[in-house]
Enzyme design. Sequence first.
Site, PDB file in Angstrom:
ATOM      1  N   GLY A 144       0.920 -23.908  12.064  1.00 44.75           N
ATOM      2  CA  GLY A 144       1.796 -24.344  13.163  1.00 44.75           C
ATOM      3  C   GLY A 144       2.899 -23.320  13.397  1.00 44.75           C
ATOM      4  O   GLY A 144       3.169 -22.485  12.526  1.00 44.75           O
ATOM      5  N   ASP A 150       6.061 -30.256   9.404  1.00 46.66           N
ATOM      6  CA  ASP A 150       5.101 -29.153   9.482  1.00 46.66           C
ATOM      7  C   ASP A 150       5.528 -28.065   8.497  1.00 46.66           C
ATOM      8  O   ASP A 150       6.724 -27.790   8.367  1.00 46.66           O
ATOM      9  CB  ASP A 150       5.096 -28.580  10.912  1.00 46.66           C
ATOM     10  CG  ASP A 150       3.811 -27.834  11.248  1.00 46.66           C
ATOM     11  OD1 ASP A 150       3.129 -28.258  12.191  1.00 46.66           O
ATOM     12  OD2 ASP A 150       3.504 -26.833  10.562  1.00 46.66           O
ATOM     13  N   THR A 167      -5.481 -29.584   0.675  1.00 50.60           N
ATOM     14  CA  THR A 167      -4.505 -29.940   1.719  1.00 50.60           C
ATOM     15  C   THR A 167      -4.938 -31.204   2.451  1.00 50.60           C
ATOM     16  O   THR A 167      -4.127 -32.100   2.700  1.00 50.60           O
ATOM     17  CB  THR A 167      -4.370 -28.796   2.745  1.00 50.60           C
ATOM     18  OG1 THR A 167      -3.984 -27.626   2.044  1.00 50.60           O
ATOM     19  CG2 THR A 167      -3.349 -29.116   3.814  1.00 50.60           C
ATOM     20  N   ALA A 204      -6.171 -38.179  12.024  1.00 51.12           N
ATOM     21  CA  ALA A 204      -7.072 -37.302  12.797  1.00 51.12           C
ATOM     22  C   ALA A 204      -8.252 -36.907  11.922  1.00 51.12           C
ATOM     23  O   ALA A 204      -8.089 -36.269  10.881  1.00 51.12           O
ATOM     24  CB  ALA A 204      -6.319 -36.054  13.257  1.00 51.12           C
ATOM     25  N   PHE A 248      -1.066 -27.086  17.437  1.00 50.25           N
ATOM     26  CA  PHE A 248      -1.543 -27.115  18.821  1.00 50.25           C
ATOM     27  C   PHE A 248      -1.526 -28.547  19.386  1.00 50.25           C
ATOM     28  O   PHE A 248      -0.808 -28.848  20.345  1.00 50.25           O
ATOM     29  CB  PHE A 248      -2.946 -26.480  18.846  1.00 50.25           C
ATOM     30  CG  PHE A 248      -3.792 -26.827  20.020  1.00 50.25           C
ATOM     31  CD1 PHE A 248      -3.339 -26.603  21.315  1.00 50.25           C
ATOM     32  CD2 PHE A 248      -5.055 -27.371  19.835  1.00 50.25           C
ATOM     33  CE1 PHE A 248      -4.133 -26.921  22.402  1.00 50.25           C
ATOM     34  CE2 PHE A 248      -5.860 -27.684  20.916  1.00 50.25           C
ATOM     35  CZ  PHE A 248      -5.393 -27.468  22.195  1.00 50.25           C
ATOM     36  N   ILE A 249      -2.262 -29.455  18.770  1.00 49.70           N
ATOM     37  CA  ILE A 249      -2.313 -30.823  19.311  1.00 49.70           C
ATOM     38  C   ILE A 249      -0.984 -31.533  19.061  1.00 49.70           C
ATOM     39  O   ILE A 249      -0.444 -32.220  19.934  1.00 49.70           O
ATOM     40  CB  ILE A 249      -3.478 -31.625  18.678  1.00 49.70           C
ATOM     41  CG1 ILE A 249      -4.807 -30.917  18.923  1.00 49.70           C
ATOM     42  CG2 ILE A 249      -3.505 -33.050  19.242  1.00 49.70           C
ATOM     43  CD1 ILE A 249      -5.997 -31.537  18.191  1.00 49.70           C
ATOM     44  N   LEU A 291      -1.733 -35.388  11.654  1.00 47.36           N
ATOM     45  CA  LEU A 291      -2.552 -34.278  12.167  1.00 47.36           C
ATOM     46  C   LEU A 291      -2.535 -33.061  11.244  1.00 47.36           C
ATOM     47  O   LEU A 291      -3.344 -32.150  11.416  1.00 47.36           O
ATOM     48  CB  LEU A 291      -2.042 -33.842  13.554  1.00 47.36           C
ATOM     49  CG  LEU A 291      -1.963 -34.896  14.655  1.00 47.36           C
ATOM     50  CD1 LEU A 291      -1.429 -34.270  15.936  1.00 47.36           C
ATOM     51  CD2 LEU A 291      -3.316 -35.512  14.922  1.00 47.36           C
ATOM     52  N   TYR A 304     -14.586 -28.669   4.976  1.00 50.67           N
ATOM     53  CA  TYR A 304     -13.738 -29.302   5.996  1.00 50.67           C
ATOM     54  C   TYR A 304     -14.272 -30.693   6.329  1.00 50.67           C
ATOM     55  O   TYR A 304     -13.533 -31.687   6.299  1.00 50.67           O
ATOM     56  CB  TYR A 304     -13.678 -28.407   7.237  1.00 50.67           C
ATOM     57  CG  TYR A 304     -12.883 -28.981   8.371  1.00 50.67           C
ATOM     58  CD1 TYR A 304     -11.536 -29.303   8.212  1.00 50.67           C
ATOM     59  CD2 TYR A 304     -13.468 -29.219   9.613  1.00 50.67           C
ATOM     60  CE1 TYR A 304     -10.802 -29.843   9.266  1.00 50.67           C
ATOM     61  CE2 TYR A 304     -12.741 -29.746  10.666  1.00 50.67           C
ATOM     62  CZ  TYR A 304     -11.408 -30.059  10.491  1.00 50.67           C
ATOM     63  OH  TYR A 304     -10.699 -30.589  11.524  1.00 50.67           O
TER      64      TYR A 304
END
Length: 327
Positions: free
Chosen positions: A37, A32, A95, A117, A12-13, A76, A149
Amino acid sequence: MRRVLITGGAGFIGSHLAEHYLAAGAEVVVVDDLSTGRLDNLRRVEGAPRLEVRIADVCDPSWTPLIERCDVVFHLAARVGLKLVVENPLGTLETNVDGTANVLRAAERSRTKVIVASTSEVYGLASRYPSSEADPIAIGSAAGTRWSYAASKAIDEFIALGYWRERGVPTVVARLFNTVGPRQTGRYGMVIPRFVDQAIANEPLTVYGDGTQTRSFCHVRDTVHALARLAEEPAAVGEIVNVGNPQETTINDLAARVIAIAGSRSTVDYVPFAVAYDERFEEIARRVPDIAKLRTLVGFRPSADLDAILRDVVAERTAKTSEEVAA
Ligand code: UDP
């Protein structure tokens, strides 16, 4: 910035950032694994001669020589979205921590600048508002299900600043606060696309808990602008910087605004957190950024307030719904 690498660039970003740099005349490399994604996010720039897309796992060292020929990396790629995190806390840690270590190890060879990020989740259960970068971070226990997270991103921050202080890799940590806007999917839990889709379908909006919890939503266009400016600002190197919009709203207020802006007949259903996630889920009652540091560093001011954000998302998802109906 002539050559930019974006991990998670089909997300998205990341896809908005890729569009931003292609429009500015830069070469863009997207890395990616298409786990969350989608190539469809890059539909508007598909086939652009200055765009290279590499399908690869962010933890795999074999793609990382691409970093050496880039001026900056926006890192990201990560496992995000509370539904995914709660289902797979260990995968989230693997990850997010291995991916960041992999990127920074490679960046050390060429001393390439890396914008990492991070997330407002690291403020967790902190009780000072608005949250500012020097505040203590307050992650809940590993016994709870949401915190892997925040824990993974807190470690990423330590890794990023360690590579700057001890290895001379210029890094910037951007703590993103609830970035939203067109192209965000509700599949992994994010509230605005979920509420907007529910409103368009005239179905009840699922408010978790009692809806008095607050969040501060930032338009992805503003987030992208802030990230690009931070990448160009030498004084941002070695710093942690909040990126967000300080307009704070309750989730009840958000639901009412979505219903009004979508012109919907929806009502609201209250769903306990234990049902939405699980019994060990802890909610964060309040979240609002102090953006004084970002303002001082790059003169940032958010351009879109919450209603403008919601109008954009409603327009995008209404168009998408009619495309799907037509197909
Ligand atoms: N939320 C909600 N209904 C949903 C999805 C989320 O009420 O269908 C709430 C959630 O409890 C939280 C807020 O909306 O208070 C933002 O949730 P999101 O997952 O988008 O972001 P985060 O919790 O990571 O800030």
